[in-house]
Design a protein around this motif. Structure first.
Motif, short mmCIF file in Angstrom:
data_model
loop_
_atom_site.label_atom_id
_atom_site.label_comp_id
_atom_site.label_asym_id
_atom_site.label_seq_id
_atom_site.Cartn_x
_atom_site.Cartn_y
_atom_site.Cartn_z
N PHE A 1 0.82 -1.21 0.00
CA PHE A 1 0.00 0.00 0.00
C PHE A 1 0.85 1.26 0.00
O PHE A 1 0.42 2.32 -0.45
N ALA A 2 2.07 1.16 0.53
CA ALA A 2 2.93 2.34 0.64
C ALA A 2 3.66 2.67 -0.66
O ALA A 2 4.06 3.81 -0.88
N ASN B 1 4.65 3.72 -4.31
CA ASN B 1 4.03 4.69 -5.24
C ASN B 1 4.90 4.88 -6.47
O ASN B 1 5.84 4.13 -6.71
N ALA C 1 2.02 -0.28 -7.91
CA ALA C 1 2.15 0.99 -7.19
C ALA C 1 0.96 1.91 -7.39
O ALA C 1 0.96 3.03 -6.86
N GLY D 1 -1.03 2.67 -3.92
CA GLY D 1 -0.29 3.56 -3.04
C GLY D 1 -0.21 4.98 -3.57
O GLY D 1 -0.25 5.95 -2.79
N SER D 2 -0.10 5.12 -4.89
CA SER D 2 -0.04 6.45 -5.48
C SER D 2 -1.34 7.22 -5.31
O SER D 2 -1.34 8.44 -5.19
N ILE E 1 2.26 8.20 5.45
CA ILE E 1 1.75 6.86 5.17
C ILE E 1 1.30 6.26 6.49
O ILE E 1 2.13 5.92 7.34
N ILE F 1 -4.48 2.41 6.09
CA ILE F 1 -4.42 1.15 5.36
C ILE F 1 -5.42 0.15 5.93
O ILE F 1 -6.11 -0.56 5.19
N LEU G 1 10.27 5.93 1.61
CA LEU G 1 8.89 5.74 2.08
C LEU G 1 8.85 5.51 3.59
O LEU G 1 7.89 5.91 4.25
#
Length: 391
Positions: A45-46, A48, A57, A60-61, A70, A75, A225
């Motif tokens: 999920f993180a 991007n 990605a 996450g983006s 984040i 999430i 990240l």
């Protein structure tokens, strides 16, 4: 036009009570094992597009654009919302089936109480859930043009979410599109399917083989990240970014465990076999040709092929139960119609009852030691139970 209930309403309203019972069973089955996302999907999920368009990605983006923090809590909420929406689609599909085919109540109940739902509840946060949602949504449009557009657009989005979509869920999407097109003849079906397929194959190849990072670039992305995340980002999601499908498949073949593959099929067979049997019986009653039957089989069972590209064997087989359930609903709606499925129910009901008990009580390895909890689901540690109890 989108119509979830395209069949004429029958005078008998027992399907409503049946659907409510199925909803209860879906919730009950989910509570056996539902939990917060584990580190691997949370890390995905993180990820991007900070270093360009890379595979997996897109989510996450969208969720954490720019330099936004984040948050694991975000999430969790998003993952649970996705899972609940998937449960809603499973229940809606049950209502669609039971409204015109109440004789299939035990079959629908068989799926609702199965290992498939248990496994989906155990894997909140996995992008599999989003891909399954995409598949269910893509078959809703009733017009030919909208069905083609839904498969084209939603299929393309699914590939950017997870490149395995082309094997996991897109065969069932193509099956639904094929059924809408086949009445126009081979000269229409072939070019449309070929064009849409070429677009999706090209996107999959590009995302899976070109949208990757070197080991060093993946580590740099993880470090950048991590500075924005309020939880630890483990290495595994970022290792995936530097691995091509061919490399994953080669490593999977080198470490193949035949016993595990057989065991996994045995786990899902009490539910998979009846679902497939009813699907093929409905196809035969609807006078489906051989091409349609083969397409239906591919649509239902395609996720099983992923066992040769990844290690999570139970994961692929449990998803195959879900795609088979969706394939059955498509066949009933678009090939058989409102005609009852002709089965010798007085003879097979005892067998289905036994299979329902076996399927509902099946236990198997999940992820990171996660157990299937017994009723009332408080006997083992659960992140969600602890959260609700304020611990």
């Amino acid at each position: 036009m989108i119509d979830l209930y395209s069949y004429p309403k029958r005078e008998n309203q027992t399907w409503i009570r049946m659907t409510l019972l199925v909803v209860f069973v879906l919730i009950f089955t989910s509570l056996k094992t539902i939990r917060f996302p584990i580190p691997y999907p949370a890390g995905l999920f993180a990820i991007n597009y900070d270093q360009g368009v890379i595979k997996r990605a897109l989510v996450g983006s969208i969720l954490f654009p720019g330099d936004s923090p984040i948050s694991y809590a975000t999430i969790v909420l998003v993952s649970l919302a996705i899972f609940l929406f998937l449960l809603f689609l499973l229940a809606t599909t049950a209502a669609q089936i039971l409204r015109s085919h109440p004789e299939l109540f035990l079959i629908v109940l068989l799926y609702a109480s199965s290992f498939s739902v248990v496994f989906l509840a155990s894997t909140t946060g996995y992008f599999d859930h989003i891909l399954l949602i995409v598949a269910f949504l893509s078959v809703l449009p009733t017009s030919v043009k909208l069905r083609i557009l839904s498969v084209l657009i939603l299929g393309s989005v699914a590939i950017f979410i997870h490149e395995a979509a082309i094997v996991m869920v897109m065969p069932v999407m193509y099956f639904s599109m094929y059924l809408k097109l086949k009445s126009f003849g081979f000269k229409v079906v072939l070019p449309v399917v070929a064009i849409v397929g070429a677009i999706h194959v090209g996107l999959t190849y590009w995302v899976a083989n070109c949208g990757i990072l070197s080991v060093e670039e993946a580590e740099t992305l993880r470090e950048s990240l991590q500075a924005r995340a309020d939880f630890e980002l483990i290495d595994l999601p970022f290792q995936v970014l530097s691995t091509t499908p061919a490399m994953e498949s080669l490593h999977t073949f080198r470490t193949i465990n035949t016993i595990a593959h057989v065991d996994s099929i045995i786990v899902v067979l009490p539910v998979l076999a009846p679902l497939l049997a009813v699907t093929f019986i409905a196809l035969r009653q609807g006078a489906a040709d051989s091409a349609t039957i083969v397409s239906a089989a591919a649509a239902a069972l395609s996720p099983i092929a992923l066992r040769f590209f990844g290690y999570d064997i139970h994961r692929w087989d449990s998803i195959a139960l879900c795609t088979t359930y969706l394939t059955l609903s498509i066949v009933l709606r678009e090939i058989l119609g409102p005609n009852p499925v002709q089965l010798a129910w007085q003879h097979i009901t005892p067998c289905l009852t036994v299979l329902l008990i076996v399927g509902a009580s099946t236990s198997a390895y999940l992820f990171l030691g996660q157990d299937i909890r017994g009723f009332p689901f408080l006997g083992a540690r659960s992140d969600i139970v602890d959260f609700l109890l304020g611990q």
